[in-house]
Design an enzyme around this catalytic site. Structure first.
Site, short mmCIF file in Angstrom:
data_model
loop_
_atom_site.label_atom_id
_atom_site.label_comp_id
_atom_site.label_asym_id
_atom_site.label_seq_id
_atom_site.Cartn_x
_atom_site.Cartn_y
_atom_site.Cartn_z
N CYS A 192 0.86 -1.17 0.00
CA CYS A 192 0.00 0.00 0.00
C CYS A 192 0.90 1.23 0.00
O CYS A 192 1.78 1.36 0.85
CB CYS A 192 -0.90 0.00 1.23
N ASP A 210 -0.52 -5.56 0.51
CA ASP A 210 -1.86 -5.46 -0.06
C ASP A 210 -2.04 -6.64 -1.01
O ASP A 210 -1.17 -6.89 -1.85
CB ASP A 210 -1.98 -4.13 -0.81
N VAL A 221 1.03 -14.94 -24.19
CA VAL A 221 1.89 -14.60 -23.06
C VAL A 221 2.41 -15.89 -22.43
O VAL A 221 1.63 -16.80 -22.15
CB VAL A 221 1.13 -13.76 -22.01
N GLU A 222 3.71 -15.95 -22.21
CA GLU A 222 4.32 -17.12 -21.60
C GLU A 222 4.04 -17.09 -20.10
O GLU A 222 4.29 -16.09 -19.43
CB GLU A 222 5.83 -17.11 -21.88
N HIS A 252 -4.15 -0.45 -6.35
CA HIS A 252 -4.59 -1.51 -7.27
C HIS A 252 -5.14 -0.94 -8.56
O HIS A 252 -4.95 -1.52 -9.63
CB HIS A 252 -5.62 -2.41 -6.59
N GLU A 253 -5.81 0.20 -8.49
CA GLU A 253 -6.37 0.81 -9.70
C GLU A 253 -5.25 1.20 -10.67
O GLU A 253 -5.38 1.05 -11.89
CB GLU A 253 -7.19 2.05 -9.34
#
Length: 87
Positions: free
Chosen positions: A34, A41, A56-57, A75-76
Protein backbone atom coordinates in the site's frame (compact mmCIF):
# COMPACT_ATOMS: atom_id res chain seq x y z
CA UNK A 1 14.60 -19.22 -17.08
CA UNK A 2 15.11 -16.94 -14.10
CA UNK A 3 13.57 -17.56 -10.70
CA UNK A 4 13.80 -13.90 -9.70
CA UNK A 5 11.15 -11.21 -10.21
CA UNK A 6 11.32 -9.60 -13.64
CA UNK A 7 9.46 -6.90 -15.59
CA UNK A 8 10.18 -8.77 -18.84
CA UNK A 9 7.05 -10.23 -20.39
CA UNK A 10 7.82 -12.98 -22.87
CA UNK A 11 5.57 -14.30 -25.61
CA UNK A 12 5.52 -17.23 -27.99
CA UNK A 13 3.86 -17.63 -31.40
CA UNK A 14 0.18 -18.47 -31.24
CA UNK A 15 -0.04 -22.14 -32.28
CA UNK A 16 -3.49 -21.53 -33.85
CA UNK A 17 -3.45 -17.96 -35.22
CA UNK A 18 -6.36 -18.63 -37.57
CA UNK A 19 -8.71 -19.58 -34.73
CA UNK A 20 -10.25 -17.26 -32.15
CA UNK A 21 -10.09 -18.82 -28.69
CA UNK A 22 -10.02 -17.37 -25.20
CA UNK A 23 -7.08 -17.77 -22.84
CA UNK A 24 -7.98 -17.34 -19.17
CA UNK A 25 -5.57 -17.21 -16.25
CA UNK A 26 -6.35 -16.84 -12.56
CA UNK A 27 -3.55 -15.30 -10.51
CA UNK A 28 -4.60 -15.60 -6.85
CA UNK A 29 -1.33 -14.49 -5.28
CA UNK A 30 -0.86 -10.88 -6.44
CA UNK A 31 0.75 -8.71 -3.75
CA UNK A 32 2.16 -5.21 -3.60
CA UNK A 33 2.59 -2.62 -0.88
CA UNK A 34 0.00 0.00 0.00
CA UNK A 35 1.60 3.31 -1.03
CA UNK A 36 0.07 5.08 1.98
CA UNK A 37 0.84 2.64 4.79
CA UNK A 38 3.57 0.39 3.37
CA UNK A 39 1.56 -2.63 4.49
CA UNK A 40 1.16 -5.67 2.22
CA UNK A 41 -1.86 -5.46 -0.06
CA UNK A 42 -3.34 -8.60 -1.61
CA UNK A 43 -5.46 -9.17 -4.70
CA UNK A 44 -6.57 -11.83 -7.13
CA UNK A 45 -6.01 -11.01 -10.78
CA UNK A 46 -7.79 -12.55 -13.69
CA UNK A 47 -6.37 -12.28 -17.16
CA UNK A 48 -8.54 -13.08 -20.16
CA UNK A 49 -7.62 -12.46 -23.78
CA UNK A 50 -8.07 -13.71 -27.32
CA UNK A 51 -4.62 -14.34 -28.76
CA UNK A 52 -3.67 -12.82 -32.08
CA UNK A 53 -0.13 -13.53 -33.29
CA UNK A 54 1.38 -14.23 -29.88
CA UNK A 55 0.52 -15.65 -26.45
CA UNK A 56 1.89 -14.60 -23.06
CA UNK A 57 4.32 -17.12 -21.60
CA UNK A 58 2.98 -18.20 -18.18
CA UNK A 59 6.28 -18.48 -16.25
CA UNK A 60 7.34 -15.00 -17.45
CA UNK A 61 3.92 -13.68 -16.41
CA UNK A 62 4.36 -15.15 -12.91
CA UNK A 63 7.79 -13.52 -12.57
CA UNK A 64 6.33 -10.24 -13.84
CA UNK A 65 3.49 -10.34 -11.29
CA UNK A 66 6.02 -11.19 -8.57
CA UNK A 67 8.02 -8.05 -9.48
CA UNK A 68 5.33 -5.84 -7.91
CA UNK A 69 5.61 -7.48 -4.46
CA UNK A 70 7.96 -4.91 -2.90
CA UNK A 71 6.63 -1.87 -4.74
CA UNK A 72 3.99 0.59 -3.58
CA UNK A 73 0.93 0.69 -5.87
CA UNK A 74 -2.75 1.43 -5.68
CA UNK A 75 -4.59 -1.51 -7.27
CA UNK A 76 -6.37 0.81 -9.70
CA UNK A 77 -3.01 2.10 -10.96
CA UNK A 78 -1.20 -1.23 -11.12
CA UNK A 79 -4.14 -2.85 -12.96
CA UNK A 80 -3.86 -0.27 -15.73
CA UNK A 81 -0.06 -0.50 -15.80
CA UNK A 82 -0.25 -4.27 -16.27
CA UNK A 83 -2.84 -3.81 -19.01
CA UNK A 84 -0.56 -1.34 -20.82
CA UNK A 85 2.39 -3.73 -20.55
CA UNK A 86 0.38 -6.66 -21.88
CA UNK A 87 -1.07 -4.73 -24.79
Amino acid sequence: MSTKPSKALETFPNPQPGRDYTIRMRIPEFTCLCPKTGQPDFAEMRLEYVADKTCVELKALKLYIWSFRDEGHFHEDVTNRILDDLV
